[in-house]
Structures are given as C-alpha cells and as structure tokens.
Motif scaffolding. Structure first.
Motif, PDB file in Angstrom:
ATOM      1  N   UNK A 180       0.808  -1.221   0.000  1.00 27.55           N
ATOM      2  CA  UNK A 180       0.000   0.000   0.000  1.00 27.55           C
ATOM      3  C   UNK A 180       0.842   1.273   0.000  1.00 27.55           C
ATOM      4  N   UNK A 181       2.166   1.134   0.003  1.00 26.84           N
ATOM      5  CA  UNK A 181       3.018   2.324   0.145  1.00 26.84           C
ATOM      6  C   UNK A 181       2.872   3.321  -1.001  1.00 26.84           C
ATOM      7  N   UNK A 182       2.903   2.908  -2.268  1.00 29.62           N
ATOM      8  CA  UNK A 182       2.767   3.902  -3.333  1.00 29.62           C
ATOM      9  C   UNK A 182       1.432   4.648  -3.299  1.00 29.62           C
ATOM     10  N   UNK A 183       0.345   3.925  -3.027  1.00 35.59           N
ATOM     11  CA  UNK A 183      -0.953   4.597  -2.969  1.00 35.59           C
ATOM     12  C   UNK A 183      -1.019   5.567  -1.796  1.00 35.59           C
ATOM     13  N   UNK A 184      -0.470   5.177  -0.653  1.00 31.70           N
ATOM     14  CA  UNK A 184      -0.464   6.089   0.495  1.00 31.70           C
ATOM     15  C   UNK A 184       0.381   7.321   0.192  1.00 31.70           C
ATOM     16  N   UNK A 185       1.507   7.121  -0.497  1.00 34.50           N
ATOM     17  CA  UNK A 185       2.341   8.257  -0.890  1.00 34.50           C
ATOM     18  C   UNK A 185       1.590   9.192  -1.827  1.00 34.50           C
ATOM     19  N   UNK A 186       0.850   8.614  -2.777  1.00 39.39           N
ATOM     20  CA  UNK A 186       0.092   9.438  -3.718  1.00 39.39           C
ATOM     21  C   UNK A 186      -1.000  10.234  -3.011  1.00 39.39           C
ATOM     22  N   UNK A 187      -1.600   9.642  -1.982  1.00 39.48           N
ATOM     23  CA  UNK A 187      -2.665  10.315  -1.243  1.00 39.48           C
ATOM     24  C   UNK A 187      -2.130  11.453  -0.380  1.00 39.48           C
ATOM     25  N   UNK A 188      -0.932  11.281   0.147  1.00 40.89           N
ATOM     26  CA  UNK A 188      -0.441  12.184   1.185  1.00 40.89           C
ATOM     27  C   UNK A 188       0.736  13.044   0.774  1.00 40.89           C
ATOM     28  N   UNK A 189       1.437  12.655  -0.280  1.00 45.24           N
ATOM     29  CA  UNK A 189       2.653  13.359  -0.662  1.00 45.24           C
ATOM     30  C   UNK A 189       3.875  12.980   0.137  1.00 45.24           C
ATOM     31  N   UNK A 190       3.742  11.994   1.019  1.00 41.67           N
ATOM     32  CA  UNK A 190       4.874  11.580   1.850  1.00 41.67           C
ATOM     33  C   UNK A 190       5.831  10.699   1.046  1.00 41.67           C
ATOM     34  N   UNK A 191       7.136  10.813   1.288  1.00 41.92           N
ATOM     35  CA  UNK A 191       8.099   9.961   0.596  1.00 41.92           C
ATOM     36  C   UNK A 191       8.130   8.556   1.178  1.00 41.92           C
ATOM     37  N   UNK A 192       8.394   7.594   0.307  1.00 42.94           N
ATOM     38  CA  UNK A 192       8.578   6.198   0.715  1.00 42.94           C
ATOM     39  C   UNK A 192      10.066   5.956   0.907  1.00 42.94           C
ATOM     40  N   UNK A 193      10.444   5.440   2.084  1.00 41.07           N
ATOM     41  CA  UNK A 193      11.843   5.237   2.440  1.00 41.07           C
ATOM     42  C   UNK A 193      12.118   3.752   2.603  1.00 41.07           C
ATOM     43  N   UNK A 194      13.213   3.283   1.977  1.00 45.19           N
ATOM     44  CA  UNK A 194      13.581   1.867   2.001  1.00 45.19           C
ATOM     45  C   UNK A 194      15.093   1.739   1.970  1.00 45.19           C
ATOM     46  N   UNK A 195      15.612   0.741   2.683  1.00 46.45           N
ATOM     47  CA  UNK A 195      17.045   0.458   2.594  1.00 46.45           C
ATOM     48  C   UNK A 195      17.352  -0.097   1.205  1.00 46.45           C
ATOM     49  N   UNK A 241       7.425  -2.882  -9.794  1.00 48.86           N
ATOM     50  CA  UNK A 241       8.503  -2.742 -10.789  1.00 48.86           C
ATOM     51  C   UNK A 241       8.585  -1.373 -11.444  1.00 48.86           C
ATOM     52  N   UNK A 242       7.487  -0.622 -11.422  1.00 52.72           N
ATOM     53  CA  UNK A 242       7.452   0.651 -12.135  1.00 52.72           C
ATOM     54  C   UNK A 242       7.467   1.874 -11.217  1.00 52.72           C
ATOM     55  N   UNK A 243       7.676   1.654  -9.921  1.00 55.61           N
ATOM     56  CA  UNK A 243       7.653   2.780  -8.983  1.00 55.61           C
ATOM     57  C   UNK A 243       8.732   2.559  -7.933  1.00 55.61           C
ATOM     58  N   UNK A 244       9.789   3.329  -7.977  1.00 52.04           N
ATOM     59  CA  UNK A 244      10.891   3.172  -7.026  1.00 52.04           C
ATOM     60  C   UNK A 244      10.570   3.875  -5.713  1.00 52.04           C
ATOM     61  N   UNK A 245      11.211   3.473  -4.624  1.00 50.50           N
ATOM     62  CA  UNK A 245      11.128   4.267  -3.396  1.00 50.50           C
ATOM     63  C   UNK A 245      11.665   5.682  -3.647  1.00 50.50           C
ATOM     64  N   UNK A 246      11.294   6.596  -2.776  1.00 45.90           N
ATOM     65  CA  UNK A 246      11.693   7.999  -2.965  1.00 45.90           C
ATOM     66  C   UNK A 246      13.052   8.320  -2.379  1.00 45.90           C
ATOM     67  N   UNK A 247      13.466   7.589  -1.354  1.00 52.08           N
ATOM     68  CA  UNK A 247      14.744   7.871  -0.708  1.00 52.08           C
ATOM     69  C   UNK A 247      15.208   6.626   0.029  1.00 52.08           C
ATOM     70  N   UNK A 248      16.511   6.600   0.320  1.00 54.52           N
ATOM     71  CA  UNK A 248      17.117   5.446   0.968  1.00 54.52           C
ATOM     72  C   UNK A 248      17.175   5.623   2.478  1.00 54.52           C
TER      73      UNK A 248
END
Length: 209
Positions: free
Chosen positions: A72-87, A99-106
């Motif tokens: 649900x991370x990409x949809x939540x990001x789209x709703x809120x504008x928050x970045x998705x963070x992943x190692x 496959x078509x949407x990368x995390x926003x920051x490491x």
C-alpha cells in the motif's frame, strides 16, 4: 501534544517463492496531532490514511520490502505526498511488487528520522531480508522491529533473500543491546520487550529457529 504510538492491523496476503499466505500486519503510526510517520504501509492505504487523518505525513518507512509490508506504500504516498523510504539492499524485493515505482529515498544505518519532537534511529538488521531495518525511539522506549524480532523469536529465514546466521547476528548485536524495558512493536502479532526475548537467544541458535 507529546509524540505517541498508534496501532492499526490490516489484512492481505504475503507472496514469495511461488507461495501465497493470508496475513495480518501491524501498521505503526508515530507522531502527535500535527505530524506523523507511518511504519510499514500494509495492504490498505485508505485505512491507513484515515488513521493519519489531517496530520502531515512526513515519511512512509518500510522495515523491509516483502510485499505485505509495502503493497500500500505507493498509494499512500500518492494520497499524502509523503516519501517512501527503504534500505537499498531490499530493492530487488521491492521491484517484485512495484517494478514501475521506485522508493523515494534510501534508509541508512544510523540515520535519524525526526517527528513530533522525537527522533527514531534506523538500525540496519539484515537476515529476514537483506535491507531489513528496525527503528529505535529511546524517548518512547520503543523499538519497531518489522519482521526481525517477534514475541518468541526471530523472523523467518526459510525463503529467498533470507539467512538465519545473519538475523541472529542482527538481533544479538543491534537489538538485545538495547535497554531491557524497550517495548518491541513487531510487524505481526503481539508486542514484547527486549528483556523478555534476550534470555532465549541461545535456544533460538540451538534449534536453528
């Protein structure tokens, strides 16, 4: 208002190595009345967005990239504008789901994430997944352990990208060194404490948990 921890359970499936299982996931929200961080956007972006409400969501933190923790991370990001963070070590797993949407920051080991006047420190704890992390908030006496440590033992290491000796090293060296009264908020199931789990480390090693 002081920072607090909120808990939401969402339901869906976990898929890896050709198998699929029904799972319930813990979603953790850390913040105050103004801003918040979501830890593991699992299964239901709408339910998570409702729980966040009108607060500013500053980050969506992924403890690792198994699909049940990030679906649900990409949809939540789209709703809120928050970045998705992943190692970054978990990018191969992430790409299996998105496959078509990368995390926003490491996320990096030792990184600090500030929210509601407190700081959460990123602890890289590989083993369940290569890029698995935990978040430690000393001001809250809390550890958000993802699937690295549960009430009763380590996370599973029987599937691709996992390794039992590595998760044991992560738990022993990074988690069991924390204060015993630290409450462990897990990715699935009940909370526990560092003190409750620490005496059982050798048992887990002996049986290859």
């Amino acid at each position: 208002m002081a920072a607090r921890i909120e808990h939401l359970v969402t339901s869906g499936t976990f898929s890896l190595d050709g198998g699929t299982w029904d799972v319930d996931n813990n979603v953790w929200i850390v913040g105050d009345d103004t801003e918040a961080i979501v830890i593991d956007a699992a299964h239901d972006a709408e339910a998570i967005a409702r729980a966040v409400g009108d607060r500013r969501l500053t980050a969506i933190v992924c403890t690792h990239a198994h699909n049940d923790h990030i679906d649900a991370a990409p949809e939540l990001a789209a709703r809120t504008g928050a970045p998705v963070l992943l190692h970054p070590d978990d990018l191969p797993l992430w790409k299996q789901t998105h496959p078509d949407r990368a995390p926003d920051a490491e996320l990096t080991d030792g990184q600090g994430l500030s929210v509601a006047g407190i700081e959460l420190t990123v602890l890289h704890t590989p083993g369940h997944a290569p890029g698995a992390v935990c978040l430690y908030g000393p001001a809250l006496e809390a550890l958000f352990s993802g699937d690295t440590l549960f009430a009763g033992g380590p996370g599973a290491t029987g599937r691709s990208y996992s390794h039992f000796p590595t998760i044991i090293d992560s738990i022993r060296d990074r988690l069991l060194t924390l204060p015993g009264d630290t409450v462990v908020h897990t990715g699935h199931g009940d909370t526990t404490t560092i003190a409750a789990e620490a005496p059982h480390l050798q048992e887990w090693i002996d049986r290859g948990f």
